[in-house]
Design a protein around this motif. Structure first.
Motif, short mmCIF file in Angstrom:
data_model
loop_
_atom_site.label_atom_id
_atom_site.label_comp_id
_atom_site.label_asym_id
_atom_site.label_seq_id
_atom_site.Cartn_x
_atom_site.Cartn_y
_atom_site.Cartn_z
N VAL A 1 0.91 -0.63 0.09
CA VAL A 1 -0.55 -0.30 -0.05
C VAL A 1 0.70 1.44 -0.03
CG1 VAL A 1 0.10 0.32 2.69
CG2 VAL A 1 -2.09 1.27 1.13
N ASN A 2 2.42 1.25 0.38
CA ASN A 2 2.72 2.56 0.27
C ASN A 2 3.56 2.45 -0.99
OD1 ASN A 2 4.72 0.44 0.39
ND2 ASN A 2 5.84 0.76 2.07
N GLN A 3 2.80 1.47 -1.94
CA GLN A 3 3.59 1.67 -3.46
C GLN A 3 5.15 0.87 -3.39
OE1 GLN A 3 3.22 5.50 -5.41
NE2 GLN A 3 1.44 5.41 -4.69
N THR A 4 6.08 -0.01 -2.45
CA THR A 4 6.72 -0.37 -2.38
C THR A 4 6.85 -2.06 -3.64
OG1 THR A 4 6.47 -1.74 -0.49
CG2 THR A 4 8.27 0.69 -0.99
N PRO A 5 7.01 -2.82 -4.03
CA PRO A 5 7.44 -3.12 -4.86
C PRO A 5 6.89 -4.66 -3.84
CG PRO A 5 9.17 -2.62 -6.32
CD PRO A 5 8.57 -1.76 -4.40
N TYR A 6 6.38 -5.49 -4.67
CA TYR A 6 6.66 -6.91 -3.64
C TYR A 6 6.33 -7.86 -4.80
CZ TYR A 6 4.13 -11.04 -2.21
OH TYR A 6 3.20 -12.18 -1.15
N ASN A 7 7.36 -8.57 -4.42
CA ASN A 7 7.67 -10.11 -5.13
C ASN A 7 6.63 -11.36 -4.55
OD1 ASN A 7 9.58 -9.20 -6.33
ND2 ASN A 7 11.43 -9.26 -4.66
N ILE A 8 5.68 -11.66 -5.42
CA ILE A 8 5.27 -13.02 -4.58
C ILE A 8 5.90 -13.88 -4.26
CG2 ILE A 8 3.32 -14.37 -5.43
CD1 ILE A 8 2.52 -12.06 -7.54
N GLU A 9 5.47 -14.24 -2.46
CA GLU A 9 5.73 -15.65 -2.45
C GLU A 9 4.83 -16.66 -2.64
OE1 GLU A 9 9.07 -15.34 1.07
OE2 GLU A 9 7.59 -13.58 1.12
N ARG A 10 4.51 -17.69 -3.46
CA ARG A 10 4.30 -18.75 -3.62
C ARG A 10 3.71 -19.83 -2.46
NH1 ARG A 10 0.64 -17.34 -8.00
NH2 ARG A 10 2.76 -17.05 -9.54
N ARG A 11 5.22 -19.47 -1.05
CA ARG A 11 4.06 -20.36 -0.61
C ARG A 11 2.93 -19.68 0.82
NH1 ARG A 11 7.39 -18.99 4.25
NH2 ARG A 11 8.99 -17.24 3.10
N ARG A 12 3.07 -18.33 0.00
CA ARG A 12 2.28 -17.67 1.69
C ARG A 12 0.78 -17.01 0.78
NH1 ARG A 12 4.90 -16.55 5.59
NH2 ARG A 12 7.19 -15.98 6.46
N TRP A 13 0.58 -18.09 -0.91
CA TRP A 13 -0.59 -17.63 -1.09
C TRP A 13 -1.16 -19.38 -1.58
CZ3 TRP A 13 -2.54 -13.18 -3.51
CH2 TRP A 13 -1.66 -12.29 -3.24
N VAL A 14 -2.75 -19.17 -0.98
CA VAL A 14 -3.52 -20.69 -1.51
C VAL A 14 -3.09 -20.47 -3.42
CG1 VAL A 14 -5.46 -20.60 -2.03
CG2 VAL A 14 -5.62 -19.10 -0.31
N PRO A 15 -2.90 -22.08 -2.97
CA PRO A 15 -2.36 -22.96 -4.73
C PRO A 15 -3.68 -22.11 -6.01
CG PRO A 15 -2.32 -24.54 -2.63
CD PRO A 15 -3.33 -22.64 -2.34
N GLY A 16 -2.64 -21.63 -6.59
CA GLY A 16 -3.84 -20.96 -8.07
C GLY A 16 -3.51 -19.86 -8.16
N GLN A 17 -3.32 -19.20 -6.85
CA GLN A 17 -3.40 -17.72 -6.64
C GLN A 17 -1.74 -16.80 -6.55
OE1 GLN A 17 -6.52 -16.74 -6.99
NE2 GLN A 17 -7.66 -19.00 -6.53
N PRO A 18 -2.31 -15.35 -6.51
CA PRO A 18 -3.43 -14.92 -7.83
C PRO A 18 -4.02 -15.83 -9.15
CG PRO A 18 -1.45 -13.69 -7.57
CD PRO A 18 -1.29 -14.49 -7.03
#
Length: 278
Positions: free
Chosen positions: A217-234
């Motif tokens: 939300v502060n506009q800093t980039p986010y690198n997707i960590e698959r272990r943190r996400w529900v499988p198949g998301q986003p």
């Protein structure tokens, strides 16, 4: 002698007939001349009068049209004048109301000043409270304090709402608390948050609606960590039936992992800010 006499009589008779014939023809011609001239004059007068009447009728029709148009213009001007008069009355009423409310406005301004003073005093009291807690608990002043209703972890304060709002409404709510939607960078912070939110869904400060790439939300980039996400998301699903756009906002799912949903979805949220120093 008889022959000569008869001849002279014949000549005289012819001469008399010839002399009498001319006046009769002339008389007949003169008899018809006056009616013909009179008729001609009357016909000319009728034609002239007819043309004159046609021109007059055309002028009258044109004058009537102009009069009708002028009447419409006058009606429009009257309506505009009436509207202007009503507007002027409203302006006068507003001026009168402002004059009458000057004292009330001054009272409100004074109340706002008092609220500002109260807010400043409240912050001072909170700082004193934090210092007293450190003294009582014999803890370091560098740990900081959190507002009432917030939970502290390390040098940060977290607010787990019971109110349900959209992602953007949640962002605004946190901003008003001088905080922001949750931003997490460490495994320890993730563990603290997910232990608190398990079996519930909460908005966090992740979205890709602004640039198409996921960011905090502060506009800093986010690198997707698959272990943190529900499988198949986003997955940016568009069949949600919730209006324009796909699933552009991130939240913590029931199992503590991240998922993307439409940003207008109503759910609880997590605000996050640094703790207050004593």
């Amino acid at each position: 002698m008889t022959t000569d006499y008869e001849y002279e009589n014949k000549i005289d008779s012819t001469a008399l007939w010839t002399k009498e014939d001319l006046p009769v023809s002339l008389s007949r011609w003169r008899r018809w001349l006056f009616p013909v001239l009179t008729t001609s004059v009357i016909l000319v007068l009728i034609i002239v009068l007819g043309v004159s009447n046609t021109k007059t009728a055309n002028r009258l029709w044109s004058a009537e049209q102009r009069a009708s148009n002028l009447s419409d213009v006058i009606q429009s001007l009257n309506a505009s004048l009436q509207h202007a008069q009503e507007t002027a009355k409203q302006v006068v009423q507003m001026q009168f109301a402002v004059e009458n409310n000057k004292d009330q406005l001054a009272t409100v301004a004074e109340a706002l000043k008092q609220l500002s003073i109260v807010d400043s005093l409240s912050k001072s009291v909170a700082t004193l409270k934090c210092s007293l807690e450190h003294i009582i608990n014999n803890s370091s002043a560098g740990v900081g304090c959190c507002p009432i209703g917030w939970e502290q972890f390390g040098l940060n304060c977290y607010f787990f709402s019971s109110l349900t709002l959209s992602w953007n409404e949640s962002r605004v709510w946190c901003d008003k608390q001088k905080a922001h939607l949750l931003i997490v960078h460490t495994d320890k912070a993730w563990d603290f948050v997910t232990r608190r939110t398990i079996h519930e869904m909460f908005w966090v400060g992740l979205s890709d609606w602004r640039t198409g790439r996921w960011e905090w939300v502060n506009q800093t980039p986010y690198n997707i960590e698959r272990r943190r996400w529900v499988p198949g998301q986003p997955d940016g699903w568009t069949g949600h039936g919730m209006g324009h756009g796909d699933e552009d906002c991130g939240h913590l799912h029931y199992d503590g992992r991240l998922n993307d949903v439409h940003c207008t979805t109503k759910m609880r949220f997590i605000c996050h800010k640094h703790s207050m120093r004593a």
